[in-house]
Scaffold this active site. Structure first.
Site, PDB file in Angstrom:
ATOM      1  N   HIS A  19     -20.346  -6.621  39.480  1.00 53.19           N
ATOM      2  CA  HIS A  19     -21.142  -7.796  39.142  1.00 53.19           C
ATOM      3  C   HIS A  19     -21.720  -8.394  40.422  1.00 53.19           C
ATOM      4  O   HIS A  19     -21.256  -8.094  41.528  1.00 53.19           O
ATOM      5  CB  HIS A  19     -20.267  -8.828  38.424  1.00 53.19           C
ATOM      6  N   LYS A  23     -20.669  -7.383  44.408  1.00 55.17           N
ATOM      7  CA  LYS A  23     -21.369  -6.216  44.974  1.00 55.17           C
ATOM      8  C   LYS A  23     -21.008  -5.984  46.442  1.00 55.17           C
ATOM      9  O   LYS A  23     -20.768  -4.845  46.852  1.00 55.17           O
ATOM     10  CB  LYS A  23     -22.876  -6.351  44.794  1.00 55.17           C
ATOM     11  N   THR A  45     -24.305   1.875  38.345  1.00 56.48           N
ATOM     12  CA  THR A  45     -25.363   1.116  37.702  1.00 56.48           C
ATOM     13  C   THR A  45     -26.310   0.579  38.774  1.00 56.48           C
ATOM     14  O   THR A  45     -25.909   0.337  39.910  1.00 56.48           O
ATOM     15  CB  THR A  45     -24.780  -0.051  36.873  1.00 56.48           C
ATOM     16  N   GLY A  46     -27.572   0.443  38.389  1.00 55.51           N
ATOM     17  CA  GLY A  46     -28.693  -0.076  39.157  1.00 55.51           C
ATOM     18  C   GLY A  46     -28.504  -0.498  40.597  1.00 55.51           C
ATOM     19  O   GLY A  46     -28.419   0.321  41.504  1.00 55.51           O
ATOM     20  N   THR A  47     -28.437  -1.798  40.803  1.00 52.39           N
ATOM     21  CA  THR A  47     -28.380  -2.361  42.143  1.00 52.39           C
ATOM     22  C   THR A  47     -27.118  -1.952  42.874  1.00 52.39           C
ATOM     23  O   THR A  47     -27.155  -1.671  44.082  1.00 52.39           O
ATOM     24  CB  THR A  47     -28.477  -3.897  42.085  1.00 52.39           C
ATOM     25  N   SER A  65     -29.611  -0.869  35.436  1.00 51.38           N
ATOM     26  CA  SER A  65     -28.826  -2.069  35.702  1.00 51.38           C
ATOM     27  C   SER A  65     -27.917  -2.377  34.511  1.00 51.38           C
ATOM     28  O   SER A  65     -28.269  -2.105  33.359  1.00 51.38           O
ATOM     29  CB  SER A  65     -29.789  -3.234  35.952  1.00 51.38           C
ATOM     30  N   GLY A  66     -26.766  -2.971  34.803  1.00 53.82           N
ATOM     31  CA  GLY A  66     -25.808  -3.310  33.749  1.00 53.82           C
ATOM     32  C   GLY A  66     -26.407  -4.091  32.594  1.00 53.82           C
ATOM     33  O   GLY A  66     -26.289  -3.673  31.432  1.00 53.82           O
ATOM     34  N   ASP A  71     -24.074  -0.509  31.691  1.00 52.58           N
ATOM     35  CA  ASP A  71     -22.672  -0.494  31.260  1.00 52.58           C
ATOM     36  C   ASP A  71     -22.507   0.424  30.051  1.00 52.58           C
ATOM     37  O   ASP A  71     -21.540   1.179  29.952  1.00 52.58           O
ATOM     38  CB  ASP A  71     -22.195  -1.904  30.900  1.00 52.58           C
ATOM     39  N   ASP A  91     -16.487  -9.906  37.919  1.00 53.01           N
ATOM     40  CA  ASP A  91     -16.250 -11.273  38.370  1.00 53.01           C
ATOM     41  C   ASP A  91     -15.619 -12.076  37.232  1.00 53.01           C
ATOM     42  O   ASP A  91     -16.298 -12.401  36.260  1.00 53.01           O
ATOM     43  CB  ASP A  91     -17.575 -11.909  38.800  1.00 53.01           C
ATOM     44  N   HIS A  98     -24.291 -10.359  29.447  1.00 46.22           N
ATOM     45  CA  HIS A  98     -24.002  -9.079  28.790  1.00 46.22           C
ATOM     46  C   HIS A  98     -22.493  -8.848  28.650  1.00 46.22           C
ATOM     47  O   HIS A  98     -22.026  -7.713  28.644  1.00 46.22           O
ATOM     48  CB  HIS A  98     -24.701  -7.928  29.528  1.00 46.22           C
ATOM     49  N   ASP A 101     -21.215  -6.127  26.390  1.00 44.79           N
ATOM     50  CA  ASP A 101     -21.332  -4.778  26.954  1.00 44.79           C
ATOM     51  C   ASP A 101     -20.156  -4.471  27.882  1.00 44.79           C
ATOM     52  O   ASP A 101     -19.624  -3.366  27.890  1.00 44.79           O
ATOM     53  CB  ASP A 101     -22.633  -4.618  27.734  1.00 44.79           C
ATOM     54  N   ARG A 107     -13.206  -1.392  26.826  1.00 44.75           N
ATOM     55  CA  ARG A 107     -12.546  -0.868  25.633  1.00 44.75           C
ATOM     56  C   ARG A 107     -12.658   0.657  25.590  1.00 44.75           C
ATOM     57  O   ARG A 107     -11.689   1.360  25.344  1.00 44.75           O
ATOM     58  CB  ARG A 107     -13.157  -1.474  24.371  1.00 44.75           C
TER      59      ARG A 107
END
Length: 153
Positions: A19, A23, A45-47, A65-66, A71, A91, A98, A101, A107
């Protein structure tokens, strides 16, 4: 539910997620463990993926990105047996738009018995384990047997 044993190879597929407020911690952790991580296949994921790759030089398959579905992409890869380990520095103090997600990802990692590290300490324990660089086994749901038994009813 019945389970079956699957073998994890020595070269594992590892998903990296962080998150926004985490990061920098993920990048620093990856830099500390660069040599060990370089022996595995990495996706992120993305960034998070861009920052880790830029700072460490690690080869990373970048997903979206998440909040845009990253995600869920990682969750799908876990369900397909294409991710063996999840490093997810989330975090706990910042509400995420999201959140559903994120909960779904955690899960699915639990359903498929994937090792998950949610912070530096747990990630350090995983990297320090002899199972990290070696072959190992884990139990996963045997959905083929489950669905076959349900359709036979």
């Amino acid at each position: 539910m019945e389970y079956r044993e699957v073998e994890l190879p020595a070269c594992k597929s590892i998903a990296l997620i962080a998150h926004d407020n985490r990061k920098a911690s993920l990048v620093a952790w990856c830099a500390r463990h660069r040599e060990a991580l370089a022996q595995h296949r990495l996706c992120a994921t993305g960034t998070s993926g861009a920052l880790v790759a830029e700072d460490t030089g690690l080869v990373i398959e970048r997903l979206v990105s998440g909040p845009l579905g990253g995600d869920q992409q990682v969750g799908a890869l876990i369900a397909e047996g294409k991710v063996d380990l999840l490093i997810f520095f989330w975090d706990p103090f910042e509400p995420m738009p999201h959140d559903p997600d994120v909960k779904a990802l955690l899960r699915i990692a639990a359903v498929w018995n994937i090792p998950v590290a949610c912070n530096e300490s747990s990630a350090d324990f995983i990297v320090a384990s002899p199972l990290f660089a070696g072959r190992s086994q884990r139990m996963v749901p045997d959905y083929e047997r489950y669905t076959a038994s349900r359709s036979a009813r």
